[in-house]
Design a protein around this motif. Structure first.
Motif, PDB file in Angstrom:
ATOM      1  N   ILE A 162       0.846  -1.198   0.000  1.00  0.00           N
ATOM      2  CA  ILE A 162       0.000   0.000   0.000  1.00  0.00           C
ATOM      3  C   ILE A 162       0.879   1.244   0.000  1.00  0.00           C
ATOM      4  CG2 ILE A 162      -1.710   1.332   1.295  1.00  0.00           C
ATOM      5  CD1 ILE A 162      -2.830  -1.241   2.380  1.00  0.00           C
ATOM      6  N   GLU A 163       0.525   2.177  -0.872  1.00  0.00           N
ATOM      7  CA  GLU A 163       1.270   3.441  -0.960  1.00  0.00           C
ATOM      8  C   GLU A 163       0.645   4.538  -0.112  1.00  0.00           C
ATOM      9  OE1 GLU A 163       2.257   6.751  -4.409  1.00  0.00           O
ATOM     10  OE2 GLU A 163       2.133   4.634  -4.950  1.00  0.00           O
ATOM     11  N   ALA A 164      -0.685   4.600  -0.083  1.00  0.00           N
ATOM     12  CA  ALA A 164      -1.364   5.662   0.659  1.00  0.00           C
ATOM     13  C   ALA A 164      -2.817   5.254   0.897  1.00  0.00           C
ATOM     14  CB  ALA A 164      -1.307   6.982  -0.102  1.00  0.00           C
ATOM     15  N   ALA A 165      -3.466   5.952   1.834  1.00  0.00           N
ATOM     16  CA  ALA A 165      -4.882   5.721   2.138  1.00  0.00           C
ATOM     17  C   ALA A 165      -5.517   7.059   2.490  1.00  0.00           C
ATOM     18  CB  ALA A 165      -5.036   4.730   3.292  1.00  0.00           C
ATOM     19  N   TYR A 166      -6.757   7.254   2.051  1.00  0.00           N
ATOM     20  CA  TYR A 166      -7.407   8.536   2.327  1.00  0.00           C
ATOM     21  C   TYR A 166      -8.929   8.412   2.254  1.00  0.00           C
ATOM     22  CZ  TYR A 166      -7.813   8.937  -2.824  1.00  0.00           C
ATOM     23  OH  TYR A 166      -8.097   8.719  -4.158  1.00  0.00           O
ATOM     24  N   PHE A 167      -9.610   9.421   2.819  1.00  0.00           N
ATOM     25  CA  PHE A 167     -11.046   9.596   2.636  1.00  0.00           C
ATOM     26  C   PHE A 167     -11.255  10.635   1.544  1.00  0.00           C
ATOM     27  CE2 PHE A 167     -11.169   8.226   7.186  1.00  0.00           C
ATOM     28  CZ  PHE A 167     -11.980   7.116   7.009  1.00  0.00           C
ATOM     29  N   GLU A 168     -12.208  10.373   0.663  1.00  0.00           N
ATOM     30  CA  GLU A 168     -12.483  11.303  -0.417  1.00  0.00           C
ATOM     31  C   GLU A 168     -13.145  12.579   0.110  1.00  0.00           C
ATOM     32  OE1 GLU A 168     -14.076   8.549  -3.881  1.00  0.00           O
ATOM     33  OE2 GLU A 168     -14.504   7.731  -1.880  1.00  0.00           O
ATOM     34  N   GLY A 169     -12.667  13.710  -0.380  1.00  0.00           N
ATOM     35  CA  GLY A 169     -13.245  14.988  -0.003  1.00  0.00           C
ATOM     36  C   GLY A 169     -14.296  15.427  -1.005  1.00  0.00           C
ATOM     37  N   TYR A 170     -15.418  15.940  -0.513  1.00  0.00           N
ATOM     38  CA  TYR A 170     -16.482  16.380  -1.410  1.00  0.00           C
ATOM     39  C   TYR A 170     -16.054  17.576  -2.253  1.00  0.00           C
ATOM     40  CZ  TYR A 170     -19.558  13.323   1.259  1.00  0.00           C
ATOM     41  OH  TYR A 170     -20.133  12.225   1.851  1.00  0.00           O
ATOM     42  N   GLY A 171     -15.092  18.350  -1.742  1.00  0.00           N
ATOM     43  CA  GLY A 171     -14.608  19.503  -2.493  1.00  0.00           C
ATOM     44  C   GLY A 171     -13.352  19.218  -3.289  1.00  0.00           C
ATOM     45  N   GLY A 172     -12.974  17.945  -3.378  1.00  0.00           N
ATOM     46  CA  GLY A 172     -11.787  17.574  -4.123  1.00  0.00           C
ATOM     47  C   GLY A 172     -10.531  17.487  -3.283  1.00  0.00           C
ATOM     48  N   GLN A 173     -10.569  17.970  -2.031  1.00  0.00           N
ATOM     49  CA  GLN A 173      -9.420  17.889  -1.136  1.00  0.00           C
ATOM     50  C   GLN A 173      -9.619  16.710  -0.189  1.00  0.00           C
ATOM     51  OE1 GLN A 173      -8.482  21.494   0.917  1.00  0.00           O
ATOM     52  NE2 GLN A 173      -6.738  20.622   2.020  1.00  0.00           N
ATOM     53  N   HIS A 174      -8.796  15.678  -0.323  1.00  0.00           N
ATOM     54  CA  HIS A 174      -8.959  14.446   0.434  1.00  0.00           C
ATOM     55  C   HIS A 174      -8.307  14.545   1.812  1.00  0.00           C
ATOM     56  CE1 HIS A 174     -10.419  13.103  -3.320  1.00  0.00           C
ATOM     57  NE2 HIS A 174      -9.246  12.840  -3.878  1.00  0.00           N
ATOM     58  N   TYR A 175      -8.725  13.622   2.693  1.00  0.00           N
ATOM     59  CA  TYR A 175      -8.112  13.526   4.019  1.00  0.00           C
ATOM     60  C   TYR A 175      -7.158  12.330   4.011  1.00  0.00           C
ATOM     61  CZ  TYR A 175      -7.304  12.816   8.954  1.00  0.00           C
ATOM     62  OH  TYR A 175      -6.682  12.650  10.170  1.00  0.00           O
ATOM     63  N   ALA A 176      -5.858  12.596   4.121  1.00  0.00           N
ATOM     64  CA  ALA A 176      -4.854  11.537   4.113  1.00  0.00           C
ATOM     65  C   ALA A 176      -4.771  10.897   5.493  1.00  0.00           C
ATOM     66  CB  ALA A 176      -3.498  12.099   3.702  1.00  0.00           C
ATOM     67  N   ALA A 177      -4.942   9.581   5.547  1.00  0.00           N
ATOM     68  CA  ALA A 177      -4.879   8.850   6.814  1.00  0.00           C
ATOM     69  C   ALA A 177      -3.460   8.351   7.061  1.00  0.00           C
ATOM     70  CB  ALA A 177      -5.853   7.674   6.795  1.00  0.00           C
ATOM     71  N   ALA A 178      -3.090   8.252   8.331  1.00  0.00           N
ATOM     72  CA  ALA A 178      -1.765   7.730   8.686  1.00  0.00           C
ATOM     73  C   ALA A 178      -1.702   6.242   8.361  1.00  0.00           C
ATOM     74  CB  ALA A 178      -1.498   7.963  10.168  1.00  0.00           C
ATOM     75  N   LEU A 179      -0.593   5.828   7.757  1.00  0.00           N
ATOM     76  CA  LEU A 179      -0.429   4.452   7.317  1.00  0.00           C
ATOM     77  C   LEU A 179       0.850   3.879   7.904  1.00  0.00           C
ATOM     78  CD1 LEU A 179      -1.383   2.135   5.373  1.00  0.00           C
ATOM     79  CD2 LEU A 179       0.100   3.196   3.644  1.00  0.00           C
ATOM     80  N   PHE A 180       0.743   2.658   8.504  1.00  0.00           N
ATOM     81  CA  PHE A 180       1.901   2.017   9.122  1.00  0.00           C
ATOM     82  C   PHE A 180       2.014   0.567   8.627  1.00  0.00           C
ATOM     83  CE2 PHE A 180       0.261   5.225  12.009  1.00  0.00           C
ATOM     84  CZ  PHE A 180       1.394   5.982  12.273  1.00  0.00           C
ATOM     85  N   ASP A 181       3.237   0.135   8.411  1.00  0.00           N
ATOM     86  CA  ASP A 181       3.517  -1.237   7.982  1.00  0.00           C
ATOM     87  C   ASP A 181       3.806  -2.074   9.217  1.00  0.00           C
ATOM     88  OD1 ASP A 181       4.448  -3.620   6.935  1.00  0.00           O
ATOM     89  OD2 ASP A 181       5.601  -2.681   5.342  1.00  0.00           O
TER      90      ASP A 181
END
Length: 211
Positions: A162-181
Motif C-alpha cells: 500500500i502506498e497511501a490511504a485517504y477519505f475522499e473529499g467532497y470539495g476535491g481535497q482528500h483527508y490523508a490517513a496515517a499508514l503504518f507497515d
C-alpha cells in the motif's frame, strides 16, 4: 490552589478518556474467503461521567437491531471492568450474491481499492450519538475524543503493498490517513474526531492506493 486542583482534575479526566472509544476493523484473505472482524467498545468511565448505565449499550444488540446483518455474522458482547461494546466477525466468499455481504467486501479498480469503513457509515448510531447535542456539548465531546483513534488493519494477503490511504473529499481535497507497515499487515489510523466532518469527507469507505 483551587485552580491547580481543578487543572489536575481535568488532566486526570482527559487522561482517563484518552481511550474512551476503541474501534478496530481487520480484513484478511485465506483459503478463498475474506475474514472480517470489527470491534467497537466504549469506556465505562465515559458512561459514569455522563451518569448513565453502560449496561444499556447491550440493548442495541437485540434481534431487531441485528436483523440486517448476514446470517453468518458472529456477535460477541464485550463487557469488562473497563469497557463495554461488541465484537463482530464474519467470513464472506468473494463470489457471494448476497447484497449485504457484498457491501462488506473491498472493491478494486486499477491501482485503487475501496475498503468499507463501517464506523463511518451514515446509519452508525454510535457516531451519530456523539455528534448530536448542542454546541457546548459537542465541543466537550470533541475535546474528550481528540486522542481517540480508529484502526483499520489490512492483511497483506488482501493488498500486498500500500502506498497511501485517504477519505475522499467532497470539495476535491482528500483527508490523508496515517499508514503504518506492521509486517504482515498494514494499519490505517484514523482520528475519531475527523468523523465529525461529514460535510467535508466521505467516510463510508477508505480509498487505498496500491503500489
Amino acid at each position: 490552589m483551587k485552580n491547580k486542583i481543578t487543572l489536575l482534575f481535568l488532566s486526570a479526566v482527559c487522561f482517563i478518556c484518552m481511550s474512551c472509544v476503541d474501534y478496530v476493523q481487520t480484513i484478511t484473505y485465506q483459503k478463498g474467503t475474506y475474514q472480517l472482524y470489527y470491534k467497537i467498545t466504549l469506556s465505562k468511565v465515559l458512561f459514569e461521567l455522563a451518569d448513565e448505565d453502560p449496561e444499556e449499550m447491550f440493548e442495541v444488540f437485540d434481534e431487531e437491531a441485528l436483523s440486517g446483518l448476514p446470517a453468518n455474522v458472529y456477535v460477541n458482547p464485550v463487557n469488562t471492568d473497563l469497557e463495554v461494546g461488541a465484537e463482530f466477525s464474519v467470513q464472506v466468499n468473494p463470489k457471494t450474491t448476497d447484497a449485504t455481504e457484498k457491501s462488506l467486501l473491498p472493491t478494486i479498480s486499477g491501482n485503487m481499492c475501496y475498503i468499507p469503513f463501517l464506523l463511518g457509515s451514515d446509519n452508525n448510531a454510535i457516531v451519530n450519538d456523539f455528534k448530536s447535542g448542542d454546541g457546548e456539548a459537542e465541543g466537550l465531546t470533541k475535546g474528550i475524543l481528540s486522542s481517540a483513534k480508529c484502526r483499520v488493519m489490512i492483511d497483506k494477503s488482501v493488498i500486498p503493498a500500500i502506498e497511501a490511504a485517504y477519505f475522499e473529499g467532497y470539495g476535491g481535497q482528500h483527508y490523508a490517513a496515517a499508514l503504518f507497515d506492521y509486517g504482515n499487515a498494514y494499519c490505517i489510523e484514523i482520528p475519531f474526531i475527523i468523523l465529525f466532518e461529514t460535510d467535508m469527507y466521505r467516510f463510508d469507505r477508505i480509498v487505498v492506493i496500491k503500489k
